[in-house]
Design an enzyme around this catalytic site. Structure first.
Site, PDB file in Angstrom:
ATOM      1  N   ARG A 162       0.282  15.794  -3.894  1.00 43.95           N
ATOM      2  CA  ARG A 162       0.758  16.431  -2.658  1.00 43.95           C
ATOM      3  C   ARG A 162       1.392  15.395  -1.720  1.00 43.95           C
ATOM      4  NH1 ARG A 162      -0.334  20.230  -5.452  1.00 43.95           N
ATOM      5  NH2 ARG A 162      -1.229  22.234  -4.805  1.00 43.95           N
ATOM      6  N   SER A 237      -2.575  26.670   0.083  1.00 45.33           N
ATOM      7  CA  SER A 237      -3.721  25.793   0.362  1.00 45.33           C
ATOM      8  C   SER A 237      -3.541  25.149   1.729  1.00 45.33           C
ATOM      9  CB  SER A 237      -3.805  24.663  -0.666  1.00 45.33           C
ATOM     10  OG  SER A 237      -3.900  25.168  -1.964  1.00 45.33           O
ATOM     11  N   GLU A 333      -3.141  19.824   4.188  1.00 43.16           N
ATOM     12  CA  GLU A 333      -1.928  19.454   3.457  1.00 43.16           C
ATOM     13  C   GLU A 333      -0.716  20.098   4.134  1.00 43.16           C
ATOM     14  OE1 GLU A 333      -0.063  21.235   0.365  1.00 43.16           O
ATOM     15  OE2 GLU A 333      -1.754  22.363  -0.445  1.00 43.16           O
TER      16      GLU A 333
HETATM   17  N1  EPU Z   1     -13.399  27.463  -5.755  1.00 45.28           N
HETATM   18  C1  EPU Z   1     -14.488  28.076  -5.208  1.00 45.28           C
HETATM   19  N2  EPU Z   1     -14.312  28.900  -4.132  1.00 45.28           N
HETATM   20  C2  EPU Z   1     -13.086  29.131  -3.604  1.00 45.28           C
HETATM   21  C3  EPU Z   1     -11.971  28.482  -4.144  1.00 45.28           C
HETATM   22  C4  EPU Z   1     -12.140  27.652  -5.229  1.00 45.28           C
HETATM   23  O1  EPU Z   1     -15.604  27.894  -5.657  1.00 45.28           O
HETATM   24  O2  EPU Z   1     -13.008  29.888  -2.629  1.00 45.28           O
HETATM   25  C5  EPU Z   1     -13.566  26.640  -6.954  1.00 45.28           C
HETATM   26  C6  EPU Z   1     -13.047  27.359  -8.190  1.00 45.28           C
HETATM   27  O3  EPU Z   1     -14.006  28.170  -8.764  1.00 45.28           O
HETATM   28  C7  EPU Z   1     -12.677  26.235  -9.106  1.00 45.28           C
HETATM   29  C8  EPU Z   1     -12.240  25.148  -8.148  1.00 45.28           C
HETATM   30  O4  EPU Z   1     -12.775  25.472  -6.874  1.00 45.28           O
HETATM   31  O5  EPU Z   1     -13.772  25.768  -9.829  1.00 45.28           O
HETATM   32  C9  EPU Z   1     -10.740  24.980  -8.073  1.00 45.28           C
HETATM   33  O6  EPU Z   1     -10.135  26.204  -7.639  1.00 45.28           O
HETATM   34  P1  EPU Z   1      -8.648  26.610  -8.084  1.00 45.28           P
HETATM   35  O7  EPU Z   1      -8.484  26.454  -9.541  1.00 45.28           O
HETATM   36  O8  EPU Z   1      -8.359  27.933  -7.478  1.00 45.28           O
HETATM   37  O9  EPU Z   1      -7.734  25.490  -7.462  1.00 45.28           O
HETATM   38  P2  EPU Z   1      -7.763  24.766  -6.056  1.00 45.28           P
HETATM   39  O10 EPU Z   1      -8.216  23.367  -6.254  1.00 45.28           O
HETATM   40  O11 EPU Z   1      -8.469  25.599  -5.070  1.00 45.28           O
HETATM   41  C10 EPU Z   1      -5.317  23.811  -6.384  1.00 45.28           C
HETATM   42  C11 EPU Z   1      -4.048  23.754  -5.580  1.00 45.28           C
HETATM   43  C12 EPU Z   1      -3.362  25.116  -5.558  1.00 45.28           C
HETATM   44  C13 EPU Z   1      -3.037  25.498  -6.996  1.00 45.28           C
HETATM   45  C14 EPU Z   1      -4.345  25.520  -7.801  1.00 45.28           C
HETATM   46  C15 EPU Z   1      -4.102  25.770  -9.265  1.00 45.28           C
HETATM   47  C16 EPU Z   1      -4.441  22.010  -3.913  1.00 45.28           C
HETATM   48  C17 EPU Z   1      -4.666  21.692  -2.481  1.00 45.28           C
HETATM   49  N3  EPU Z   1      -4.340  23.315  -4.225  1.00 45.28           N
HETATM   50  O12 EPU Z   1      -6.175  24.732  -5.712  1.00 45.28           O
HETATM   51  O13 EPU Z   1      -2.133  24.970  -4.852  1.00 45.28           O
HETATM   52  O14 EPU Z   1      -2.408  26.769  -7.057  1.00 45.28           O
HETATM   53  O15 EPU Z   1      -5.007  24.239  -7.707  1.00 45.28           O
HETATM   54  O16 EPU Z   1      -3.537  24.646  -9.843  1.00 45.28           O
HETATM   55  O17 EPU Z   1      -4.342  21.102  -4.731  1.00 45.28           O
HETATM   56  C18 EPU Z   1      -1.046  25.255  -2.737  1.00 45.28           C
HETATM   57  O18 EPU Z   1      -0.888  24.028  -2.726  1.00 45.28           O
HETATM   58  O19 EPU Z   1      -0.631  25.988  -1.812  1.00 45.28           O
HETATM   59  C19 EPU Z   1      -1.805  25.861  -3.845  1.00 45.28           C
HETATM   60  C20 EPU Z   1      -2.130  27.149  -3.844  1.00 45.28           C
END
Ligand code: EPU
Length: 337
Positions: A162, A237, A333
């Protein structure tokens, strides 16, 4: 050149925050952009792409330049590769689907990310195991001081998680006017290693996925948990996933053995901020019209008439709760203005 005054930016930011720009112009060509930069309408400029990664907390006392330069050019490089030159104002998701329709592989995992092509490199957009840096070979930028065009290679963009040069030492120096992506035409590198995609494809009985299958799966996953900005204002995010040292990780992991994490490099660990917020009991939390999304705690939403200040107050509250509970600092971010 039509410059509007006291223009509402509500339709130009995906949070749907209603602030005014002192001056506003949409530019549709490089010559127009140069002309605007040369004008003395206002000493400060603010560049706006798709408005998907910005939170306005007050009126903007500047000339807001909405980048709306459109157009895609294709250059076949060899049997297996094509180079796309994409002007900054192209909508990112439309570009992804254009590529899927033409069977150009490389950005299908980045389906449904809001925003425009020209702003995608700034924060090195990424999702489901792919980042734009994996396919970007360079971009053309305009030097704001001189109006000259310059080519930057991917290396010169200094990409990180990012992050890029445009958020750091080149901040305010360049305007990205087009980007160049090298995509595959035949031997696609299908990336389904990110758990959610694999599961989604398997449950659709798809075992030899095409790039269209991957794009469709990503769209289904995102639609199931991320709010559509047209229905519920948000900027994706809100926070970055924090990266902590091995020492900090030991303490965290002992206290929260079930928390998800990813090892990055030799000595660091990335913890999903969404999990930290969720596990602190804040998923679905709402104060007035500012809230934490019910299905993904990393996303803050504007239920209707929240101001940027309401959202930022909520963000401070979340940061404080997360710091108290885990001793981990999470940072936005999103650009806050
Ligand atoms: N999780 C929770 N509760 C929540 C959200 C997430 O427990 O409310 C847990 C999920 O179960 C999972 C982990 O956190 O084990 C990761 O969640 P997820 O795969 O949804 O990804 P993220 O880390 O929350 C990142 C990016 C997203 C991108 C997804 C998929 C960042 C800041 N965000 O989210 O990017 O779509 O991975 O690759 O790195 C964006 O930047 O706007 C965005 C949506």
């Amino acid at each position: 050149m039509i410059i509007e005054e006291h223009k509402s930016l509500k339709d130009y930011n995906t949070f749907g925050i209603d602030v005014n720009a002192r001056y506003f112009i949409s530019v549709t060509s490089i010559s127009q952009l140069r002309e605007v930069l040369n004008s003395d309408v206002h000493k400060t400029h603010l560049l706006l792409g798709g408005g998907s990664n910005i939170l306005f907390t007050k009126d903007v006392d500047a000339l807001v330049i909405h980048m709306d330069i459109k157009g895609i050019k294709e250059e076949v490089l060899d049997d297996n590769h094509v180079l796309l030159h994409i002007n900054a104002g192209e909508n990112w998701h439309n570009l992804v689907r254009y590529c899927v329709d033409k069977n150009y592989g490389g950005i299908e995992n980045l389906s449904l990310i809001p925003g425009n092509a020209g702003t995608a490199p700034i924060q090195n957009i990424g999702a489901y195991g792919v980042e734009i840096k994996d396919v970007l070979v360079g971009c053309t930028v305009m030097d704001i001081a001189t109006g000259e065009l310059k080519e930057l290679t991917a290396k010169e963009c200094e990409f990180g998680y990012r992050d890029s040069i445009f958020k750091n030492k080149a901040k305010g120096k360049y305007i990205i006017v087009s980007i160049e992506l090298k995509l595959t035409r035949k031997e696609h590198h299908i990336r389904t290693d990110y758990g959610a995609i694999q599961n989604e494809l398997e449950s659709a009985n798809c075992f030899t996925p095409t790039i269209r299958d991957v794009s469709d799966a990503v769209i289904r996953i995102r639609q199931s948990k991320l709010p559509n900005p047209k229905e519920l204002g948000n900027g994706g995010s809100f926070f970055k996933n924090p990266v902590i040292s091995a020492k900090e990780f030991d303490v965290f992991h002992n206290a929260h053995p079930n928390a998800p994490y990813y090892k990055v490099g030799e000595k660091e660990y990335k913890i999903p901020a969404g999990w930290l917020i969720d596990n602190a009991g804040l998923k679905g939390y709402r104060k007035g019209d500012a809230g934490v999304h019910k299905k993904q705690a990393l996303v803050l939403v504007n239920y209707n008439a929240a101001s940027g200040k309401d959202i930022i107050q909520l963000a401070y509250y979340i940061q404080e709760k997360v710091a108290d509970k885990y001793g981990i600092t999470i940072v936005p971010e999103i650009n806050i203005l």
